[in-house]
Design an enzyme around this catalytic site. Structure first.
Site, PDB file in Angstrom:
ATOM      1  N   SER A 130      -4.076   2.449  -5.518  1.00 34.97           N
ATOM      2  CA  SER A 130      -3.086   3.359  -4.924  1.00 34.97           C
ATOM      3  C   SER A 130      -3.095   4.715  -5.601  1.00 34.97           C
ATOM      4  CB  SER A 130      -1.681   2.765  -5.036  1.00 34.97           C
ATOM      5  OG  SER A 130      -0.752   3.689  -4.492  1.00 34.97           O
ATOM      6  N   LYS A 184      -0.767  -5.230  -3.583  1.00 39.05           N
ATOM      7  CA  LYS A 184      -0.942  -3.897  -2.972  1.00 39.05           C
ATOM      8  C   LYS A 184      -0.286  -3.855  -1.586  1.00 39.05           C
ATOM      9  CE  LYS A 184      -2.333   0.346  -2.434  1.00 39.05           C
ATOM     10  NZ  LYS A 184      -2.634   0.662  -1.087  1.00 39.05           N
ATOM     11  N   ASN A 188       2.703  -1.338  -0.462  1.00 38.85           N
ATOM     12  CA  ASN A 188       2.729  -0.493   0.733  1.00 38.85           C
ATOM     13  C   ASN A 188       3.980  -0.737   1.570  1.00 38.85           C
ATOM     14  OD1 ASN A 188       0.226   0.266  -0.201  1.00 38.85           O
ATOM     15  ND2 ASN A 188      -0.712   0.281   1.808  1.00 38.85           N
TER      16      ASN A 188
HETATM   17  C1  6PG Z   1      -1.733   4.212  -1.425  1.00 42.97           C
HETATM   18  C2  6PG Z   1      -1.408   4.140   0.052  1.00 42.97           C
HETATM   19  C3  6PG Z   1      -2.607   3.977   0.912  1.00 42.97           C
HETATM   20  C4  6PG Z   1      -2.274   3.828   2.393  1.00 42.97           C
HETATM   21  C5  6PG Z   1      -1.669   5.031   3.008  1.00 42.97           C
HETATM   22  C6  6PG Z   1      -1.555   5.004   4.517  1.00 42.97           C
HETATM   23  O1  6PG Z   1      -1.151   3.395  -2.112  1.00 42.97           O
HETATM   24  O2  6PG Z   1      -2.516   5.057  -1.855  1.00 42.97           O
HETATM   25  O3  6PG Z   1      -0.573   3.043   0.272  1.00 42.97           O
HETATM   26  O4  6PG Z   1      -3.282   2.822   0.473  1.00 42.97           O
HETATM   27  O5  6PG Z   1      -3.436   3.545   3.060  1.00 42.97           O
HETATM   28  O6  6PG Z   1      -0.421   5.266   2.476  1.00 42.97           O
HETATM   29  O7  6PG Z   1      -0.825   3.935   5.007  1.00 42.97           O
HETATM   30  P1  6PG Z   1      -0.278   3.974   6.506  1.00 42.97           P
HETATM   31  O8  6PG Z   1      -1.342   4.659   7.338  1.00 42.97           O
HETATM   32  O9  6PG Z   1      -0.092   2.565   6.940  1.00 42.97           O
HETATM   33  O10 6PG Z   1       0.978   4.765   6.469  1.00 42.97           O
END
Ligand code: 6PG
Length: 470
Positions: A130, A184, A188
């Site tokens: 992340s 993870k 999210n």
């Molecule tokens: C992170 C984010 C990442 C994620 C985006 C988009 O931790 O860096 O969680 O992994 O892919 O935030 O997520 P959505 O397109 O579902 O909003």
């Protein structure tokens, strides 16, 4: 011939390129692979010294160029692409090699791949990463799961590249099998919740407090210096102050209010339902993205109904209420996600340590926040803590914020400002802290129409009543 490279990475998109450059910065030699020759050339150019960073389009050369046991990370889109890469590389891998999926793969896919690759003695890891593109380059939070023994081979690289919180790396071995991907995924889900809550508070202060973007930028920037200090509050301030390069005014006002999603928030909600753990603030954040996508229907419906006139109020008082409400609801979003992790750990045998998870979320990741220090303390003090709302140190913090949440929500309702995330957080809190709920009536109804039986408060046993004969 070059010395074998310490680390391999497949998928040289922005995340992959940034991650491999980060690895090289920390003194490890790294070899990249992508079928796209332009991406390979771009990395070679950016890497500068081919003894430190190189790349190839040939999978065979890639595998042959790595020191054993090979440590290969995949940063490719979740789903079919991961399986395709595994099929292409599998024939060249050997007993003891490590394959680490750094994408947002669904946890049961990771379990399947782990079993399939174990046949050949290959250690498969699901390691959530992340922090976006910048995090990958400068220090992400990494959430690895898989074989504990094999993790030792990759640990030095991960600890070097991960973000640091007061010197501690934001990475730790989390548990066997798909523990890393699961953590993870819930990260999210919490991310969806925090984003929804932030957007509601922004909307409330804009509409009821009548604050313009610059005033709001200051509010969020001030909050980021206090107990709400977090990446999402920080970037919200930056976003609110960003002017539109394609026109007058501020960019945020020109952005279409339809939020997209790639599925991790929805998976969190779906799996929480399977586990029987309530995470309504995450659920509603997913639903709000779905409602937001119904733009045309919303616009039609908008014309059919009246909206209460907005009553402008003293912004300073509203800002104070909003700060407390956001703080409270952030705690609730983390509480729900951590509760889900606790249950998932039991169900799937992940052996998760919630204090460790809270610690590795303190820097690098999207949900990093000052609050996580308090949360990690709560679980460090009591590893068996069943729920964050029961942590003795959290109770006074939450108690103090609740009255502001109630006041703010009354104003939101009176003014017709939708705050479903914040409402769900308060309702969850009210329900969770109710020793007695109204569901005795539901049990009576179930027994009435379906003879489903019920238990009593005053004696042991299972009871059924012939209701209509009484
Ligand atoms: C992170 C984010 C990442 C994620 C985006 C988009 O931790 O860096 O969680 O992994 O892919 O935030 O997520 P959505 O397109 O579902 O909003």
């Amino acid at each position: 011939m070059n010395e074998p490279y310490d680390f391999g990475l497949i998928g040289l998109g922005v995340m992959g390129r940034n991650f491999i450059l980060n690895v090289a910065d920390k003194g490890f030699s790294a070899l990249g692979h992508d079928l796209d020759s332009e991406k390979v050339s771009a990395l070679k150019e950016e890497g500068g010294n081919p003894e430190k960073v190189d790349a190839t389009t040939e999978i065979k050369d890639f595998v042959a160029g790595l020191s054993k046991p090979r440590k290969i990370m995949l940063l490719v889109p979740a789903g079919k692409a991961v399986d395709a890469v595994i099929s292409s590389i599998r024939p060249y891998l050997e007993n003891g090699d490590l394959l680490i999926d750094g994408g947002n793969s669904f946890f049961s896919d990771t379990d399947r791949r782990t079993t399939e690759l174990a046949d050949k003695g290959i250690h498969f890891f699901g390691a959530g990463v992340s922090g976006g593109a910048k995090g990958a380059r400068l220090g992400p939070s990494i959430m690895p799961g898989g074989s504990k023994e094999a993790y030792e081979h990759i640990r030095p690289v991960f600890e070097a590249v991960a973000a640091k919180y007061e010197g501690e790396p934001c990475v730790a071995y989390l548990g066997p099998k798909s523990a890393g991907n699961y953590v993870k995924m819930v990260h999210n889900g919490i991310e969806y919740g925090l984003m929804q809550l932030t957007s509601e508070v922004y909307d409330f202060l804009k509409r009821v407090g009548n604050l313009d973007n610059l005033a709001l930028q200051k509010v969020f920037s001030d909050w980021n210096k206090g107990r709400l200090q977090s990446y999402l509050v920080e970037i919200t301030a930056n976003i609110l102050g960003t002017r539109d390069k394609l026109g007058d005014g501020f960019l945020v006002d020109q952005i279409l209010d339809k939020a997209k999603q790639k599925g991790t928030g929805k998976w969190t909600s779906q799996n929480a339902m399977d586990l029987g753990i309530p995470v309504p603030t995450i659920d509603i954040a997913v639903s709000m993205r779905q409602i937001s996508a119904l733009k045309e229907l919303r616009q039609t419906a908008d014309g059919n109904y009246d909206h209460p006139g907005l009553e402008s109020e003293d912004p300073a008082a509203l800002i104070r209420l909003a700060e407390a409400a956001l703080y409270f609801s952030f705690i609730i979003a983390y509480s729900q996600g951590l509760h889900q992790l606790r249950e998932a750990s039991e169900e799937y045998g992940y052996e998760l340590q919630l204090s460790t998870i809270a610690k590795i979320w303190r820097a690098g990741c999207i949900i990093r926040a000052g609050l996580l220090q308090d949360i990690s303390h709560a679980f460090s003090k009591n590893a068996d803590l069943e729920h964050l709302l029961l942590a003795p140190d959290m109770i006074p913090l939450i108690r103090e914020a609740v009255p502001s949440v109630r006041t703010l929500l009354k104003k939101a309702i009176d003014n017709g400002v939708p705050m479903p995330g914040l409402s769900s957080a308060l309702v969850y809190f009210d329900a969770f802290t109710s020793g007695r709920l109204s569901l005795n009536l539901i049990q009576a109804q179930r027994d009435y129409f379906g003879a489903h039986t019920y238990e009593r408060v005053d004696r042991e046993g299972t009871f059924h009543t012939e209701w209509y004969k009484d």
